[in-house]
Structure formats: C-alpha cells, structure tokens
Write a protein that holds these residues in place. Structure first.
Motif, PDB file in Angstrom:
ATOM      1  N   THR A 143       0.837  -1.208   0.000  1.00  0.00           N
ATOM      2  CA  THR A 143       0.000   0.000   0.000  1.00  0.00           C
ATOM      3  C   THR A 143       0.866   1.251   0.000  1.00  0.00           C
ATOM      4  O   THR A 143       0.566   2.227  -0.704  1.00  0.00           O
ATOM      5  N   LEU A 144       1.940   1.232   0.769  1.00  0.00           N
ATOM      6  CA  LEU A 144       2.855   2.381   0.798  1.00  0.00           C
ATOM      7  C   LEU A 144       3.562   2.558  -0.548  1.00  0.00           C
ATOM      8  O   LEU A 144       3.810   3.691  -0.976  1.00  0.00           O
ATOM      9  N   ARG A 145       3.886   1.451  -1.222  1.00  0.00           N
ATOM     10  CA  ARG A 145       4.464   1.534  -2.576  1.00  0.00           C
ATOM     11  C   ARG A 145       3.485   2.215  -3.526  1.00  0.00           C
ATOM     12  O   ARG A 145       3.862   3.081  -4.323  1.00  0.00           O
ATOM     13  N   ALA A 146       2.230   1.809  -3.426  1.00  0.00           N
ATOM     14  CA  ALA A 146       1.197   2.419  -4.275  1.00  0.00           C
ATOM     15  C   ALA A 146       1.026   3.893  -3.946  1.00  0.00           C
ATOM     16  O   ALA A 146       0.943   4.740  -4.844  1.00  0.00           O
ATOM     17  N   ASP A 147       0.997   4.209  -2.647  1.00  0.00           N
ATOM     18  CA  ASP A 147       0.801   5.600  -2.219  1.00  0.00           C
ATOM     19  C   ASP A 147       1.949   6.492  -2.702  1.00  0.00           C
ATOM     20  O   ASP A 147       1.730   7.631  -3.127  1.00  0.00           O
ATOM     21  N   SER A 148       3.166   5.952  -2.662  1.00  0.00           N
ATOM     22  CA  SER A 148       4.332   6.704  -3.136  1.00  0.00           C
ATOM     23  C   SER A 148       4.221   6.996  -4.630  1.00  0.00           C
ATOM     24  O   SER A 148       4.507   8.111  -5.089  1.00  0.00           O
ATOM     25  N   LEU A 149       3.791   6.005  -5.404  1.00  0.00           N
ATOM     26  CA  LEU A 149       3.612   6.177  -6.848  1.00  0.00           C
ATOM     27  C   LEU A 149       2.494   7.179  -7.147  1.00  0.00           C
ATOM     28  O   LEU A 149       2.624   8.032  -8.036  1.00  0.00           O
ATOM     29  N   ILE A 150       1.413   7.082  -6.393  1.00  0.00           N
ATOM     30  CA  ILE A 150       0.268   7.987  -6.570  1.00  0.00           C
ATOM     31  C   ILE A 150       0.684   9.435  -6.318  1.00  0.00           C
ATOM     32  O   ILE A 150       0.320  10.341  -7.068  1.00  0.00           O
ATOM     33  N   ASN A 151       1.464   9.653  -5.263  1.00  0.00           N
ATOM     34  CA  ASN A 151       1.935  11.010  -4.941  1.00  0.00           C
ATOM     35  C   ASN A 151       2.933  11.521  -5.986  1.00  0.00           C
ATOM     36  O   ASN A 151       2.886  12.691  -6.388  1.00  0.00           O
ATOM     37  N   ALA A 152       3.837  10.626  -6.429  1.00  0.00           N
ATOM     38  CA  ALA A 152       4.869  11.032  -7.391  1.00  0.00           C
ATOM     39  C   ALA A 152       4.265  11.418  -8.738  1.00  0.00           C
ATOM     40  O   ALA A 152       4.732  12.345  -9.400  1.00  0.00           O
ATOM     41  N   LYS A 153       3.227  10.701  -9.141  1.00  0.00           N
ATOM     42  CA  LYS A 153       2.612  10.934 -10.459  1.00  0.00           C
ATOM     43  C   LYS A 153       1.353  11.796 -10.382  1.00  0.00           C
ATOM     44  O   LYS A 153       0.681  12.003 -11.403  1.00  0.00           O
ATOM     45  N   ASN A 154       1.035  12.281  -9.174  1.00  0.00           N
ATOM     46  CA  ASN A 154      -0.151  13.140  -8.982  1.00  0.00           C
ATOM     47  C   ASN A 154      -1.433  12.487  -9.506  1.00  0.00           C
ATOM     48  O   ASN A 154      -2.215  13.100 -10.244  1.00  0.00           O
ATOM     49  N   ILE A 155      -1.636  11.231  -9.123  1.00  0.00           N
ATOM     50  CA  ILE A 155      -2.847  10.508  -9.545  1.00  0.00           C
ATOM     51  C   ILE A 155      -3.939  10.772  -8.494  1.00  0.00           C
ATOM     52  O   ILE A 155      -4.144   9.981  -7.568  1.00  0.00           O
ATOM     53  N   ASP A 156      -4.605  11.903  -8.635  1.00  0.00           N
ATOM     54  CA  ASP A 156      -5.528  12.377  -7.595  1.00  0.00           C
ATOM     55  C   ASP A 156      -6.677  11.414  -7.333  1.00  0.00           C
ATOM     56  O   ASP A 156      -7.071  11.209  -6.183  1.00  0.00           O
ATOM     57  N   TRP A 157      -7.232  10.814  -8.395  1.00  0.00           N
ATOM     58  CA  TRP A 157      -8.423   9.981  -8.192  1.00  0.00           C
ATOM     59  C   TRP A 157      -8.120   8.692  -7.409  1.00  0.00           C
ATOM     60  O   TRP A 157      -9.017   8.100  -6.803  1.00  0.00           O
TER      61      TRP A 157
END
Length: 429
Positions: A143-157
């Motif tokens: 989940t933290l790996r996913a959260d890091s990717l989401i923040n890095a790529k600005n995947i807001d949804w």
C-alpha cells in the motif's frame, strides 16, 4: 422500529438494483452493436466489473471471455483489465492463491506498459490479498508503494483508495489514531468527488475504528450512515461487513434482537454472493451469540458452518500455494531491483568514461597548441588557462556524477583558446 428500518433498506435496495440494471443493459447494447473484437473485449470486462460486487460468478465468466478475446487480438490493455476482474472475483470469494496469482500477472503487464495509474491500483489490490491472508505487514508495504507512486505521479483519483487502505490496515493492526486520520482524509476526498462507493467504505471503517475505541454510539452512527451509501453503490461486500459491525455493537448494548437480526443479514448476503470470509466472520459471531443465549441447535448449526468454511478458506493446499506464489513474487521483485541497479551503474560508468575522454582530448589538443607558441608569456598564460579549464571541467564532471538527479552531460562548444579557454557545458536533452 425494526419493520420501518427493514422497509427503508428494501427501498434503497430496489432503487440501487434499478440503477445497476440500467448500467448493465447499456453495456449489453454496446456489446450487441459493436462488431470489432477490441470493443467486445472491453465491453465484456466492463460488464464483469459491474457484476463483481453482487454476482461474482457471472463476473468471472464475463472476464474469462474478455481475456480469451483480448489474447486472440493481442490487446494487452484489455488482457490486463480482464485479468484484474478475474483476480478480484477470486479475492472476493476467498480463493487467495488464485487472486494473488492473477494480480501478479496483471502487475507484470503493467510494469512493462508503464501505466502508473493501473500499476498503482494493482499494488493496492495485491495489498488486499495479503491482508486477507493475515499478512498485514506485507499489505502495508504494498500500500505504501502504491501511495508513493500515486503522490509522485499526482494521480488524484487514486489517492482516496490509498488513504482508505492505509486507514483500514492500521485499524487491523490496532493503530487506531493513524487509522482514524487516514480514513477521515479518505472520507473527505470521497465526499468531494461524490463517490458513494468510497463514502460507504470509509464510513464502515470509521465504524470499525470507533468500535475498537469502545465508542459504541459513534460506531453505530458510522455503520448506519454507511448503509445508505453502500446500498447506492450496490456494494454488498461492504454491506455484509457493516451489518456484522452493527450486530457486534448491539450485542455490547445487550440489544439481542438487533444483534441477531444484523448478524443473520450479514450471513445471508455473504452466503448468497459467495463471500466466504464474510460468511465465516458472521458464522463465528452467531455461534458465539447462540451459545451465550443457550440456543444449542442454532449454535451447533453455525459451528458446523465455521468448520466447513475454515476448511475451505484455510486448507493446507491453498495456504501452501499462496506462500509459493508470494515467494516467487518476492524473488522477482529482488531480481528487478538488481537489474535496475546494474543499469544505473552501467550508465554512470559510460558517462564517466565519456567525460574523461573529453578531458583527455582537451589536454592533447592544448598540448599541440602550446608547442606552436614561441613566446614565454603566451606559454605561461596558456598553461594558466589550461589549469583553470581542467579544474572547471573536473568540478563539472564530478557534479554531474554525484548529483542525486543525475543526467549525462554533453559539450556544446568545446574550447575557444583565444577567449581564456572557456568550456561551456549544458545538460543533454
């Protein structure tokens, strides 16, 4: 009061079924009117997505058809989406080795495609499987790996999902303050985007967290509010969890009728939809509930269900298969990390060699220049300029190599000996 509540729930259920049916009918019309295989594959996996939360067996058949068709036409995107639906069905129906196996197949496709959105969602899905198998540590890692990717790529949804998953997992490991913090942030995003599905899920988790804080009144309010939104989203998996949560809270208040009513409702929905884990949780509660109330017959019936479900979910073969798949994925991730490190080292070596080749070339040409000079003053000035330029190049090379965000350098204009031997260096595009 119970009759009124039941009528309201049935009303919501009726409205939701009508809405869900419209979506499914629309997709069926698209399937019939589009003759291209690519369109048919997309429509089939989208139909599968619609059925997952209330008819997982139908969702599985549709997704399998979509995958077969996508494979035939070599449509990787549709293959990935269809495999994701298949994995989700197995996850919902507690076949965790198969769920993990199919999610990892999706992960392999998405790693090659470099689609950050679906890659992040796949990491979140893998985390849910690890949680279901009792490995919350690994679930939090994914989940933290996913959260890091989401923040890095600005995947807001997708942010609402990573926050919700972290809130959910921290509640399960009894880190309640962290759970409440993440879940409240997720709920705020769900309200902002008017996402009924996530409103229901986040309110349910707030109920779970407040129940662990022994705040029974607030937990009941959270669960009751969640029912409305989960019905709107036709999320029967979440409804099964909500009803069992309410049953536990009413049991604490010694409200036996309500506790029994909601526990049986959770059991029936789980059994109907094939959500074995939910069915097991409800069976465990009902077995204990009837034992405490000296209802031997019902207690025995639910004890038998507990044994059957545990054997189905946690059989030795399933556990062994899940462990093998998990170990293989760990090894694959380590190998990918090694390859990445080797590529970085190779890149640095090549660039270092190129930069020092430029310096050597400069020294050679400068030496030729000096040999042509006859005057001592020019000779001295030239060597002074030479040393200054070498120092500048040295620092430029070291700076480029040691920089955290390393980029190779290229020489734009090499040396103008008549202008103090200055060397201009810019980043390569």
């Amino acid at each position: 009061m119970k009759t009124i509540l039941l009528s309201v729930l049935l009303l919501f259920s009726h409205l939701v079924i009508l809405s869900q049916t419209r979506d499914i009918d629309s997709l069926r019309r698209v399937y019939k009117t589009h003759f291209a295989d690519s369109n048919k594959a997309q429509t089939l996996y989208r139909l599968g997505q619609e059925y997952v939360v209330f008819k997982p067996d139908t969702a599985l058949l549709l997704a399998q058809q979509a995958y077969k068709l996508a494979t035939k036409i070599k449509d990787e995107k549709s293959q990935s989406r269809a495999l994701n639906v298949i994995a989700t069905v197995y996850n919902k129906t507690a076949n965790y080795p198969k769920a993990l196996n199919f999610y990892i197949k999706v992960l392999k496709i998405e790693e090659n495609k470099k689609d950050p959105e679906f890659l992040a969602s796949t990491l979140l899905n893998i985390a849910t499987v690890y949680h279901s198998q009792g490995d919350d540590k690994k679930a939090i890692t994914f989940t933290l790996r996913a959260d890091s990717l989401i923040n890095a790529k600005n995947i807001d949804w997708l942010k609402v999902y990573s926050l919700m998953n972290l809130g959910f997992l921290y509640e399960k490991v009894n880190k309640i303050p962290a759970s409440l913090d993440y879940t409240q942030k997720a709920f705020a995003l769900a309200v902002k985007s008017d996402d009924n599905y996530m409103k229901g899920v986040t309110l349910c988790n707030l109920g779970n967290a407040n129940a662990k804080k022994n705040n029974t009144t607030l937990a009941i309010k959270n669960y009751t509010d969640a029912i409305y939104f989960s019905n709107l989203a036709t999320d029967e998996d979440c409804l099964a969890e909500i009803y069992l949560g309410l049953a536990k809270q009413y049991s604490k208040l010694n409200n036996k009728d309500s506790a029994e009513y909601f526990a049986v409702k959770s059991y029936e929905i789980s059994k109907k939809d094939g959500f074995l884990n939910r069915q097991l949780d409800a069976s465990i509660f009902l077995n204990q509930f009837y034992n405490e109330n000296n209802d031997t017959k019902n207690a025995y019936n639910y004890q038998a269900q507990v044994l059957l479900l545990k054997d189905s979910i946690f059989s030795n073969d399933r556990v062994a298969n899940a462990q093998i798949i998990s170990m293989e994925e760990d090894l694959r991730q380590k190998e990918l990390a090694k390859k990445s490190r080797r590529r970085k080292r190779k890149k640095i070596k090549i660039t270092t060699f190129r930069n020092w080749f430029i310096i050597a070339n400069f020294i050679f040409h400068h030496a030729l220049f000096i040999q042509k000079e006859n005057k001592t003053k020019i000779y001295r000035n030239s060597w002074s300029s030479f040393l200054t330029s070498v120092i500048r190049i040295y620092y430029a090379v070291n700076s480029s190599i040691s920089s955290k965000n390393y980029q190779p350098c290229s020489i734009v204009s090499v040396i103008d000996f008549r202008n103090n031997c200055c060397c201009h260096i810019t980043n390569a595009s």
